[in-house]
Design an enzyme around this catalytic site. Structure first.
Site, mmCIF file in Angstrom:
data_model
loop_
_atom_site.group_PDB
_atom_site.id
_atom_site.type_symbol
_atom_site.label_atom_id
_atom_site.label_comp_id
_atom_site.label_asym_id
_atom_site.label_seq_id
_atom_site.Cartn_x
_atom_site.Cartn_y
_atom_site.Cartn_z
ATOM 1 N N CYS A 191 -1.254 -2.772 -20.968
ATOM 2 C CA CYS A 191 -1.497 -2.098 -19.696
ATOM 3 C C CYS A 191 -0.539 -2.578 -18.613
ATOM 4 O O CYS A 191 -0.652 -2.179 -17.459
ATOM 5 C CB CYS A 191 -2.950 -2.253 -19.269
ATOM 6 S SG CYS A 191 -3.441 -3.967 -19.104
ATOM 7 N N HIS A 202 0.815 -1.214 0.000
ATOM 8 C CA HIS A 202 0.000 0.000 0.000
ATOM 9 C C HIS A 202 0.850 1.267 0.000
ATOM 10 O O HIS A 202 0.537 2.234 -0.699
ATOM 11 C CB HIS A 202 -0.931 -0.012 1.217
ATOM 12 C CG HIS A 202 -1.847 1.143 1.213
ATOM 13 N ND1 HIS A 202 -2.947 1.183 0.396
ATOM 14 C CD2 HIS A 202 -1.780 2.322 1.834
ATOM 15 C CE1 HIS A 202 -3.521 2.350 0.559
ATOM 16 N NE2 HIS A 202 -2.844 3.059 1.433
ATOM 17 N N ASP A 248 1.868 -10.055 -15.748
ATOM 18 C CA ASP A 248 1.645 -11.499 -15.633
ATOM 19 C C ASP A 248 2.295 -12.271 -16.771
ATOM 20 O O ASP A 248 2.799 -13.367 -16.558
ATOM 21 C CB ASP A 248 0.138 -11.787 -15.584
ATOM 22 C CG ASP A 248 -0.413 -11.547 -14.194
ATOM 23 O OD1 ASP A 248 0.256 -11.946 -13.225
ATOM 24 O OD2 ASP A 248 -1.495 -10.949 -14.066
ATOM 25 N N GLU A 302 -2.220 -12.176 -21.223
ATOM 26 C CA GLU A 302 -1.226 -12.179 -20.146
ATOM 27 C C GLU A 302 -0.812 -13.595 -19.763
ATOM 28 O O GLU A 302 -0.066 -13.800 -18.818
ATOM 29 C CB GLU A 302 -1.748 -11.398 -18.933
ATOM 30 C CG GLU A 302 -3.120 -11.784 -18.449
ATOM 31 C CD GLU A 302 -3.618 -10.918 -17.300
ATOM 32 O OE1 GLU A 302 -2.832 -10.232 -16.649
ATOM 33 O OE2 GLU A 302 -4.839 -10.946 -17.048
HETATM 34 C C1 PEP Z 1 -0.732 -7.261 -15.941
HETATM 35 O O1 PEP Z 1 -0.756 -8.434 -15.544
HETATM 36 O O2 PEP Z 1 0.151 -6.806 -16.696
HETATM 37 C C2 PEP Z 1 -1.772 -6.306 -15.527
HETATM 38 C C3 PEP Z 1 -1.843 -5.103 -16.045
HETATM 39 O O3 PEP Z 1 -2.637 -6.657 -14.572
HETATM 40 P P1 PEP Z 1 -2.320 -6.810 -13.003
HETATM 41 O O4 PEP Z 1 -1.024 -6.133 -12.728
HETATM 42 O O5 PEP Z 1 -3.478 -6.201 -12.310
HETATM 43 O O6 PEP Z 1 -2.246 -8.311 -12.857
HETATM 44 MG MG MG Z 2 -2.513 -9.341 -14.705
#
Ligand code: PEP
Ligand code: MG
Length: 597
Positions: free
Chosen positions: A516, A203, A469, A445
């Site tokens: 992302c 956090h 991921d 992912e």
């Molecule tokens: C990812 O896995 O790249 C992603 C954007 O999702 P999170 O980090 O929430 O798993």
């Molecule tokens: Mg992810």
């Protein structure tokens, strides 16, 4: 004769190493918010002192209760009532009859000071809960520990430092910071954080990045080694905290700080400009957010919409599940704020390192590969449909897209789309408006999805590559295990090949491809992605100006040549050096901001 007076000797410079989780340099005075343990001395008391001690105990309970109620009301003002609800569990601990009776029985029998007795009983209860194999009950152990600390502070007449009304700028030093601690801080005065424990996803780290202040976590015992008022340098880029720096060190870091300030000033000037290359090739640059409150800052940094809204944060830190209406309000608020840009709402991606206490999921040996995200939603269709209906209702202005996390193969996309159609039918029956043409995307992912991206592409409107991921699964590197962090490498040829393959598969099927994962927010890697033809970069808010800067500093041809070249390289260091060389040529300022990686 040399001056032997120890008080006139300047303290020696000392460096503590941890994990840099929010870049930049802060120089200032330490403010010890809280250190590890409350130290309580054991003292025998006489029989006639027992009633007095019990009265002190009762008074401390009342004071603690008032303190928690105050925090609750401040948090509900700042963040909304649902975030304040977690404190109901703290209030329940204070009212726990068996705990209170245990304390009273023990003081009457053993006759030790109340602080000692209470700490013993509180610890015993916390231990019992923490050993139970159930996430919900395990969290109660944390509640008990938190409340025990508060009561002990009140018994010892030691007020926890009030950080809501700080007068001077400070660097907060703590053992750890809870959401309630950070929610109460006087944000303009906190220039940095440094904590004993924590990871990049803790956090404290998330908070520091959203406040855009340097932070270092995992410093082991910094809260015991530093005193309030000590002069400190926090270097959030390389993960060090320097206590009592020498004049020379101070001078060096002040220079870095000045250089960063000049660069940041330049980046501010880019906010309203498009994210396009020197030769006019434009990409979409969006933000990753966790809560509706993150949107204003994202827009202020120049984000063109939200490319990843992680909805699971809305489900965390609360005792019940959010209703369709509650979710609708949150999603609609984001959609309204970003309009006319769009928001991609990701359906619940729980599991891995994101657990919801109210769902009481079974413990698993491999949570990152377990019953989670879309796998969980496809079985819990009532909950899933509540969320899909809320997303659909928020889409009525046409600027919402939905995406499914953890897709491992096309069947999951087909099933999720069927449930989405059922949710649409429900809304039609209820006469609710929504965007009939809502775009549906898949996160890519998992390696199996990357390798079958051509098949999945025929069933969705867009891809969003989740490299956080994708790297973890492709390289078999647990993304939260710091021991093997050196293997977690976006430049690995396997990762670059997979990304290229996903983008090509998407484009061949005439759908757009975004990313992302954190990789898109790293300037030197963004150059490769730009060259590979990535259409949308969705990055954390702090990275937006940097990515805009790098895109605006290069020609598309240069980025394409880089991508082509590195795809032919066989080792990570060559790839790193080649990216750095181009970054150094087009936007050397960014190397100062990010460190020289
Ligand atoms: C990812 O896995 O790249 C992603 C954007 O999702 P999170 O980090 O929430 O798993
Ligand atoms: Mg992810």
């Amino acid at each position: 004769m040399p001056d032997k007076n120890p008080r006139s000797e300047k303290p020696k410079e000392k460096t503590h190493r941890g994990i840099g989780v929010s870049p930049g340099v802060a120089i200032g005075k330490a403010f010890i918010f809280d250190s590890e343990e409350v130290v309580v001395l054991k003292r025998q008391i006489d029989a006639d002192q027992v009633p007095l001690e019990i009265a002190r105990f009762e008074e401390a309970l009342i004071r603690t209760r008032q303190e928690i109620l105050d925090i609750q009301s401040k948090i509900s003002e700042r963040l909304g009532t649902q975030h304040a609800e977690i404190f109901n569990a703290h209030l329940l601990v204070l009212e726990d009859r068996s705990l209170i009776e245990d304390v009273i029985k023990k003081i009457e029998r053993d006759r030790f000071n109340i602080e000692y007795i209470f700490q013993q009983v509180g610890n015993k209860y916390a231990d019992i809960f923490s050993q139970i194999e159930d996430d919900y009950l395990k969290e109660r152990a944390a509640d008990i520990k938190d409340v025990t600390r508060r009561v002990l502070h009140n018994l010892l007449g030691r007020k926890r430092e009030d950080v809501s009304k700080l007068k001077d700028e400070v660097i907060i030093i703590a053992y750890d910071l809870s959401p309630s601690d950070t929610a109460l801080m006087h944000r303009e005065k906190v220039i940095s954080f440094a904590t004993d424990i924590g990871s990049p996803t803790s956090h404290t780290a998330i908070m520091a990045r959203s406040l855009n202040v340097p932070a270092v976590v995992g410093l082991h015992d910094v809260s015991r080694k530093v005193k309030s008022g000590d002069e400190l340098i926090v270097d959030g880029t390389s993960g060090v905290v320097i206590v009592s720096p020498t004049k020379e060190t101070l001078r060096k870091y002040s220079q870095v700080q000045n250089r960063i300030a000049v660069i940041e000033e330049q980046l501010v000037g880019l906010k309203k400009l498009p994210a396009e290359t020197l030769d006019g090739y434009r990409i979409a640059l969006a933000a990753n957010i966790e809560l509706p409150e993150d949107v204003p800052n994202a827009l202020a940094q120049g984000a063109e919409g939200v490319g990843l809204y992680r909805t699971e944060f809305f489900f965390m830190n609360r005792k019940d599940l959010p209703t369709e209406d509650e979710q609708y309000e949150a999603y609609r608020s984001v959609a309204d704020q970003v309009h006319p840009h769009s928001v991609i709402i990701r359906t619940l991606d729980l599991g891995g390192d994101k657990f919801l206490s109210n769902l009481q999921l079974p413990r698993e040996m491999n949570p990152f590969m377990g019953w989670r995200a879309i796998r969980f939603c496809l079985e819990n269709t009532d909950m899933f449909k509540d969320q899909l209906r809320a997303i659909l209702r928020a889409s009525s202005r046409g600027n919402v897209k939905v995406m499914f996390p953890m897709i491992s193969g096309v069947e999951e996309v087909v099933q999720a789309r069927e449930i989405l159609e059922e949710a649409k039918d429900d809304l039609r029956k209820r006469g609710k408006k929504f965007d009939e043409e809502i775009e549906v995307g898949a996160m890519i992912e998992i390696p199996s999805a990357a390798l079958t991206a051509d098949i999945i592409a025929r069933n969705v409107d867009f891809f969003s590559i989740g490299t956080n991921d994708l790297i973890q699964y492709s390289l078999a590197v647990d993304r939260v295990n710091e021991k093997i962090a050196y293997l977690y490498e976006p430049r690995h040829p396997a990762i670059l090949r997979l990304i290229k393959q996903i983008i090509t598969a998407g484009h061949n099927a005439r759908i757009w491809v975004g990313m992302c994962g954190e990789m898109a927010g790293e300037p030197s890697l963004a150059l490769i992605l730009l060259g590979m033809g990535l259409d949308e970069f969705s990055v954390s808010v702090v990275a937006i100006p940097e990515i805009k800067k790098v895109v605006r500093s290069v020609r598309l041809g240069e980025a394409r040549a880089l991508a082509e070249e590195v795809l032919g390289y066989s080792n990570i260091e060559d790839i790193r050096a080649r990216c750095k060389k181009l970054l150094l040529k087009v936007a050397p300022e960014l190397l100062v901001l990010k460190g020289a990686r």
